[in-house]
Design a protein around this motif. Sequence first.
Motif, PDB file in Angstrom:
ATOM      1  N   MET A   1       0.839  -1.155   0.000  1.00 18.02           N
ATOM      2  CA  MET A   1       0.000   0.000   0.000  1.00 18.02           C
ATOM      3  C   MET A   1       0.897   1.235   0.000  1.00 18.02           C
ATOM      4  O   MET A   1       1.857   1.314   0.736  1.00 18.02           O
ATOM      5  CB  MET A   1      -0.829  -0.020   1.275  1.00 18.02           C
ATOM      6  N   THR A   2       0.574   2.187  -0.835  1.00 15.99           N
ATOM      7  CA  THR A   2       1.360   3.409  -0.904  1.00 15.99           C
ATOM      8  C   THR A   2       0.584   4.541  -0.250  1.00 15.99           C
ATOM      9  O   THR A   2      -0.609   4.699  -0.508  1.00 15.99           O
ATOM     10  CB  THR A   2       1.653   3.771  -2.364  1.00 15.99           C
ATOM     11  N   LEU A   3       1.280   5.320   0.569  1.00 12.24           N
ATOM     12  CA  LEU A   3       0.653   6.444   1.252  1.00 12.24           C
ATOM     13  C   LEU A   3       1.327   7.744   0.830  1.00 12.24           C
ATOM     14  O   LEU A   3       2.247   8.218   1.480  1.00 12.24           O
ATOM     15  CB  LEU A   3       0.754   6.254   2.767  1.00 12.24           C
ATOM     16  N   PRO A   4       0.887   8.344  -0.284  1.00  5.73           N
ATOM     17  CA  PRO A   4       1.526   9.574  -0.731  1.00  5.73           C
ATOM     18  C   PRO A   4       0.824  10.851  -0.304  1.00  5.73           C
ATOM     19  O   PRO A   4       1.366  11.918  -0.482  1.00  5.73           O
ATOM     20  CB  PRO A   4       1.468   9.442  -2.246  1.00  5.73           C
ATOM     21  N   PHE A  26       3.710  -1.111   3.731  1.00  6.52           N
ATOM     22  CA  PHE A  26       3.369   0.229   3.281  1.00  6.52           C
ATOM     23  C   PHE A  26       4.592   0.843   2.622  1.00  6.52           C
ATOM     24  O   PHE A  26       5.697   0.772   3.163  1.00  6.52           O
ATOM     25  CB  PHE A  26       2.930   1.099   4.462  1.00  6.52           C
ATOM     26  N   PHE A  27       4.386   1.466   1.480  1.00 11.16           N
ATOM     27  CA  PHE A  27       5.459   2.147   0.759  1.00 11.16           C
ATOM     28  C   PHE A  27       5.213   3.639   0.886  1.00 11.16           C
ATOM     29  O   PHE A  27       4.179   4.137   0.429  1.00 11.16           O
ATOM     30  CB  PHE A  27       5.478   1.702  -0.704  1.00 11.16           C
ATOM     31  N   VAL A  28       6.137   4.340   1.525  1.00 16.20           N
ATOM     32  CA  VAL A  28       5.936   5.756   1.821  1.00 16.20           C
ATOM     33  C   VAL A  28       7.013   6.609   1.170  1.00 16.20           C
ATOM     34  O   VAL A  28       8.167   6.215   1.031  1.00 16.20           O
ATOM     35  CB  VAL A  28       5.894   6.011   3.345  1.00 16.20           C
ATOM     36  N   HIS A  56      11.274  11.823  -3.289  1.00 15.98           N
ATOM     37  CA  HIS A  56      10.525  12.959  -3.843  1.00 15.98           C
ATOM     38  C   HIS A  56       9.566  12.588  -4.969  1.00 15.98           C
ATOM     39  O   HIS A  56       9.035  13.471  -5.628  1.00 15.98           O
ATOM     40  CB  HIS A  56      11.488  14.031  -4.337  1.00 15.98           C
ATOM     41  N   HIS A  57       9.380  11.291  -5.210  1.00 18.45           N
ATOM     42  CA  HIS A  57       8.451  10.802  -6.244  1.00 18.45           C
ATOM     43  C   HIS A  57       8.866  11.265  -7.639  1.00 18.45           C
ATOM     44  O   HIS A  57       8.031  11.648  -8.461  1.00 18.45           O
ATOM     45  CB  HIS A  57       7.011  11.199  -5.922  1.00 18.45           C
ATOM     46  N   ASP A  58      10.166  11.196  -7.907  1.00 16.84           N
ATOM     47  CA  ASP A  58      10.686  11.539  -9.234  1.00 16.84           C
ATOM     48  C   ASP A  58      10.500  10.367 -10.201  1.00 16.84           C
ATOM     49  O   ASP A  58      10.285   9.234  -9.788  1.00 16.84           O
ATOM     50  CB  ASP A  58      12.185  11.868  -9.143  1.00 16.84           C
ATOM     51  N   HIS A  59      10.622  10.650 -11.471  1.00 22.74           N
ATOM     52  CA  HIS A  59      10.588   9.622 -12.513  1.00 22.74           C
ATOM     53  C   HIS A  59      11.963   8.951 -12.567  1.00 22.74           C
ATOM     54  O   HIS A  59      12.911   9.502 -13.132  1.00 22.74           O
ATOM     55  CB  HIS A  59      10.239  10.241 -13.869  1.00 22.74           C
ATOM     56  N   TYR A  60      12.078   7.774 -11.962  1.00 21.52           N
ATOM     57  CA  TYR A  60      13.370   7.093 -11.876  1.00 21.52           C
ATOM     58  C   TYR A  60      13.965   6.765 -13.245  1.00 21.52           C
ATOM     59  O   TYR A  60      15.181   6.738 -13.394  1.00 21.52           O
ATOM     60  CB  TYR A  60      13.243   5.808 -11.045  1.00 21.52           C
ATOM     61  N   PRO A  93       8.322   5.126  -8.101  1.00 17.37           N
ATOM     62  CA  PRO A  93       7.258   6.067  -8.445  1.00 17.37           C
ATOM     63  C   PRO A  93       6.721   5.811  -9.856  1.00 17.37           C
ATOM     64  O   PRO A  93       7.486   5.496 -10.770  1.00 17.37           O
ATOM     65  CB  PRO A  93       7.948   7.427  -8.371  1.00 17.37           C
ATOM     66  N   TYR A  94       5.428   5.952 -10.000  1.00 18.11           N
ATOM     67  CA  TYR A  94       4.732   5.782 -11.279  1.00 18.11           C
ATOM     68  C   TYR A  94       4.834   4.365 -11.828  1.00 18.11           C
ATOM     69  O   TYR A  94       4.419   4.112 -12.951  1.00 18.11           O
ATOM     70  CB  TYR A  94       5.242   6.783 -12.332  1.00 18.11           C
ATOM     71  N   GLY A  95       5.403   3.447 -11.058  1.00 13.78           N
ATOM     72  CA  GLY A  95       5.590   2.090 -11.549  1.00 13.78           C
ATOM     73  C   GLY A  95       6.654   2.005 -12.623  1.00 13.78           C
ATOM     74  O   GLY A  95       6.791   0.995 -13.303  1.00 13.78           O
ATOM     75  N   GLU A  96       7.438   3.065 -12.761  1.00 12.14           N
ATOM     76  CA  GLU A  96       8.461   3.102 -13.809  1.00 12.14           C
ATOM     77  C   GLU A  96       9.716   2.376 -13.371  1.00 12.14           C
ATOM     78  O   GLU A  96      10.225   2.597 -12.266  1.00 12.14           O
ATOM     79  CB  GLU A  96       8.853   4.551 -14.121  1.00 12.14           C
TER      80      GLU A  96
END
Length: 132
Positions: A1-4, A26-28, A56-60, A93-96
Amino acid sequence: MTLPWGNEDTQTLIDILSKYNVKTTFFVVADWVDKYPESVKALKDAGHEVMSHSAHHDHYNSLSAEQIAADLKESCDKTEAVTGVRPTLIRCPYGEYDNHVIQAVRDCGMEPIQWDVETLHWLAVNSACGLL
């Protein structure tokens, strides 16, 4: 579960999982850890795993291996400071992810994972913000 997002429902979620004796991971995001350390600690204290969803939820996929490593270090340092346990998993992040992301994550001693159910939780946020 992600808590953003917020933490308004975190304790309710912990209570429901406890009622049914369910443990989860949990993925935070590190920014969430900064904003809600008491919720992160409550997740850990309730017996759940707390892992990384980045700093920081960047596009890896667009980051270098060095940038990924720095992001993971920041994320894991913050989570470990609150929980006492260093994350070993990341949900990118973004499943990328691609081969370079997987290698960079593994070079940090972590393992990338992927979700198997898309909750579409982001639709409500984007819709409320007028983005859809």
